[in-house]
Design an enzyme around this catalytic site. Structure first.
Site, PDB file in Angstrom:
ATOM      1  N   HIS A 182       0.820  -8.981  -0.874  1.00  0.00           N
ATOM      2  CA  HIS A 182       1.708  -7.998  -1.247  1.00  0.00           C
ATOM      3  C   HIS A 182       2.672  -8.431  -1.964  1.00  0.00           C
ATOM      4  O   HIS A 182       3.306  -9.499  -1.825  1.00  0.00           O
ATOM      5  CB  HIS A 182       2.240  -7.247   0.122  1.00  0.00           C
ATOM      6  CG  HIS A 182       2.909  -6.252   0.108  1.00  0.00           C
ATOM      7  ND1 HIS A 182       2.467  -4.831  -0.096  1.00  0.00           N
ATOM      8  CD2 HIS A 182       4.331  -5.698  -0.179  1.00  0.00           C
ATOM      9  CE1 HIS A 182       3.237  -3.861  -0.217  1.00  0.00           C
ATOM     10  NE2 HIS A 182       4.417  -4.477  -0.273  1.00  0.00           N
ATOM     11  N   ASP A 193       5.357   4.998   8.547  1.00  0.00           N
ATOM     12  CA  ASP A 193       6.231   4.723   7.080  1.00  0.00           C
ATOM     13  C   ASP A 193       6.325   5.640   6.048  1.00  0.00           C
ATOM     14  O   ASP A 193       7.220   5.374   5.413  1.00  0.00           O
ATOM     15  CB  ASP A 193       5.317   3.181   6.962  1.00  0.00           C
ATOM     16  CG  ASP A 193       6.086   2.572   5.500  1.00  0.00           C
ATOM     17  OD1 ASP A 193       7.187   2.197   5.690  1.00  0.00           O
ATOM     18  OD2 ASP A 193       5.398   2.648   4.384  1.00  0.00           O
ATOM     19  N   ARG A 238      14.068   7.293   3.421  1.00  0.00           N
ATOM     20  CA  ARG A 238      14.578   6.347   2.979  1.00  0.00           C
ATOM     21  C   ARG A 238      14.960   6.449   1.223  1.00  0.00           C
ATOM     22  O   ARG A 238      16.155   6.045   1.079  1.00  0.00           O
ATOM     23  CB  ARG A 238      14.047   4.902   3.082  1.00  0.00           C
ATOM     24  CG  ARG A 238      14.239   4.572   4.455  1.00  0.00           C
ATOM     25  CD  ARG A 238      13.226   3.208   4.694  1.00  0.00           C
ATOM     26  NE  ARG A 238      13.485   2.062   3.949  1.00  0.00           N
ATOM     27  CZ  ARG A 238      12.614   1.395   3.549  1.00  0.00           C
ATOM     28  NH1 ARG A 238      11.406   1.203   4.026  1.00  0.00           N
ATOM     29  NH2 ARG A 238      13.126  -0.011   2.771  1.00  0.00           N
ATOM     30  N   SER A 268       8.501  -1.907   6.938  1.00  0.00           N
ATOM     31  CA  SER A 268       7.725  -1.228   6.174  1.00  0.00           C
ATOM     32  C   SER A 268       6.552  -1.813   5.441  1.00  0.00           C
ATOM     33  O   SER A 268       5.206  -1.502   5.635  1.00  0.00           O
ATOM     34  CB  SER A 268       8.611  -0.454   5.043  1.00  0.00           C
ATOM     35  OG  SER A 268       7.828   0.112   3.980  1.00  0.00           O
ATOM     36  N   LYS A 291       2.231  -1.998   7.242  1.00  0.00           N
ATOM     37  CA  LYS A 291       1.052  -1.624   6.540  1.00  0.00           C
ATOM     38  C   LYS A 291       0.109  -2.903   6.544  1.00  0.00           C
ATOM     39  O   LYS A 291      -1.140  -2.665   6.343  1.00  0.00           O
ATOM     40  CB  LYS A 291       1.473  -1.158   4.941  1.00  0.00           C
ATOM     41  CG  LYS A 291       2.025   0.342   5.137  1.00  0.00           C
ATOM     42  CD  LYS A 291       2.554   0.576   3.708  1.00  0.00           C
ATOM     43  CE  LYS A 291       3.843  -0.198   3.363  1.00  0.00           C
ATOM     44  NZ  LYS A 291       4.552   0.564   2.382  1.00  0.00           N
TER      45      LYS A 291
HETATM   46  N1  URA Z   1       7.543  -1.918  -0.473  1.00  0.00           N
HETATM   47  C1  URA Z   1       7.158  -1.171   0.902  1.00  0.00           C
HETATM   48  O1  URA Z   1       6.128  -1.215   0.859  1.00  0.00           O
HETATM   49  N2  URA Z   1       8.417  -0.759   1.630  1.00  0.00           N
HETATM   50  C2  URA Z   1       9.615  -1.047   1.297  1.00  0.00           C
HETATM   51  O2  URA Z   1      10.266  -0.672   2.030  1.00  0.00           O
HETATM   52  C3  URA Z   1      10.091  -1.727   0.148  1.00  0.00           C
HETATM   53  C4  URA Z   1       8.932  -2.317  -0.913  1.00  0.00           C
END
Ligand code: URA
Length: 439
Positions: free
Chosen positions: A83, A164, A171, A186, A190
């Site tokens: 990621h 999220d 947010r 966040s 995931k």
């Molecule tokens: N990427 C994400 O999935 N969440 C965040 O809060 C920032 C970047």
């Protein structure tokens, strides 16, 4: 009885929330029983007061459990995920996933990716610039494709880490994205819900990233590794430079073309080096081999063309036309192309990544709101990099768009993003630090 009012007030006073309070909050976010204004108020209190590592770990686990959790048990071998915390010109997933699969060392990639938002790009938009690609696959097709080809990348379904989706949307409109515990929970919720055995996180740091300073990036990286390891996943985080855009192209089909160039061994040096290191870390974190052997294995996949063939296989398995990977001219050209020339001779001293991302967005390559549509061929190609000497009038970048009225705005923004000086800048590192995994 627990009340959201008391939880907000507790965090406002800087007191750590209990497991029950965090669980109550996430449950209320998921079932819609807590109104947006109270969710936003707590997010703002967290933004100012922060969270302890224990609170962040609990928040992540509650978020990971707030929706579906992928069961990858029918996929052979170790599953590794990667990621990036978001950047400009970051097409690494399109390059390293095929490299890892082509290395054929018993490590598969079953990856869910996101779309771009704001000035940062997203892997799904890039893949969808190839005609026919469908990133919305059923669970059965997803696992079948990974078992057949060693990799699959699909769109992140809102049913994973469902809380999220709601939290991120709030947010985004309440200026609370840039908050370490909220970013860490966040991203990691995931990743945990997506079900891989091991995780590599590319924590972007600099003007084009959500976190601008090394100190903040190191704190975020440490936190994410702690969350991953705590959940039983071997996790490595690399803190990498996002002061300048990554590679020479920004925009969806332009980045697919650049990814194909890297996979032919013909890509930008920094981008290629970063991809080799990230791909090697993905094999290493999955215990495929000692680190040096992982480096050799992934480098070989660039030299022998096997990684490029894997990308073509991925595109075909998603229903896309893989000829585009071998013949980029198929993408066609945008209606308008414009050039930005150097205003003076000298060394390119700075290219501000965030402004470049915003310029690409104005040209149509990105969205400012989730529901905006994008122009897959829009974007920017740089002909020079930071540190290059350029002569007055030399073309620095070409801009592509279908919005004639936007070309001038893009040029103006890009013009302000580039600084030319008499002396070259100090070399900045590509990778600042690796945290976790390798000693
Ligand atoms: N990427 C994400 O999935 N969440 C965040 O809060 C920032 C970047």
């Amino acid at each position: 009885m627990m009340r959201m009012y008391d939880i907000i007030q507790k965090k406002q006073r800087g007191i750590a929330l209990s497991e029950n309070e965090i669980s109550f909050f996430i449950k209320g976010v998921s079932d819609g029983s807590i109104p947006d204004y109270q969710i936003s108020a707590l997010l703002m209190a967290i933004y100012f007061r922060g969270m302890t590592d224990e609170e962040t770990i609990t928040l992540t686990e509650c978020m990971a459990n707030s929706g579906d959790r992928a069961d990858l048990s029918s996929i052979k071998g170790k599953k590794v995920d990667k990621h990036s915390t978001g950047g400009v010109g970051d097409k690494t997933s399109l390059i390293i996933a095929p490299m890892v699969a082509a290395a054929d060392m018993g490590v598969s990639i079953a990856k869910m990716s996101g779309r771009g938002l704001g000035h940062t790009g997203g892997t799904i938009d890039k893949l969808e610039s190839i005609p026919g690609v469908n990133t919305n696959q059923s669970c059965d097709d997803f696992t079948r494709i990974v078992n057949e080809t060693g990799l699959c990348i699909i769109g992140q379904s809102g049913s994973f880490a469902a809380a999220d989706k709601k939290l991120y949307a709030l947010r985004d409109v309440t200026a609370t994205v840039n908050c370490l515990p909220l970013i860490a929970s966040s991203v990691m919720s995931k990743k945990l819900a997506a079900g891989s055995d091991c995780i590599v996180i590319d924590v972007k740091c600099g003007s084009g990233a959500f976190v601008k300073t090394f100190e903040e990036a190191a704190e975020l990286a440490q936190l994410m590794v702690k969350i991953g390891v705590g959940a039983g996943k071997k996790t490595i985080a690399l803190i990498t430079n996002m002061d300048v855009p990554l590679g020479r192209s920004i925009g969806n089909s332009l980045e697919v073309m650049e990814a194909a160039d890297v996979l032919s061994g013909d890509g930008d040096e920094d981008l290629t080096e970063l991809c080799i290191i990230l791909a090697a870390n993905m094999l290493y974190v999955a215990n495929a081999a000692p680190y040096d052997e992982c480096i050799k294995a992934v480098t070989k996949t660039l030299n022998d063309g096997s990684a490029k063939r894997k990308l073509a296989e991925l595109v075909s398995s998603l229903g896309g036309n893989s000829d585009y990977i071998y013949n980029p001219s198929l993408f066609g050209e945008s209606k308008v192309s414009a050039f930005l020339a150097a205003e003076r001779s000298g060394y390119i001293y700075r290219i501000n990544a965030e402004s470049v991302g915003k310029a690409a967005m104005i040209l149509g390559a990105g969205r400012s709101k989730k529901e905006d549509s994008i122009d897959h061929n829009a974007g920017i190609i740089f002909h020079h990099k930071v540190g290059d000497y350029v002569k007055e009038g030399e073309v620095l970048a070409t801009l592509y768009t279908s919005k004639i009225d936007m070309a001038q705005n893009g040029i103006e923004l890009l013009f302000r993003a580039i600084k030319i000086k008499d002396s070259p800048p100090k070399n900045k590192k590509l990778i600042y630090r690796t945290i976790g995994g390798r000693v």
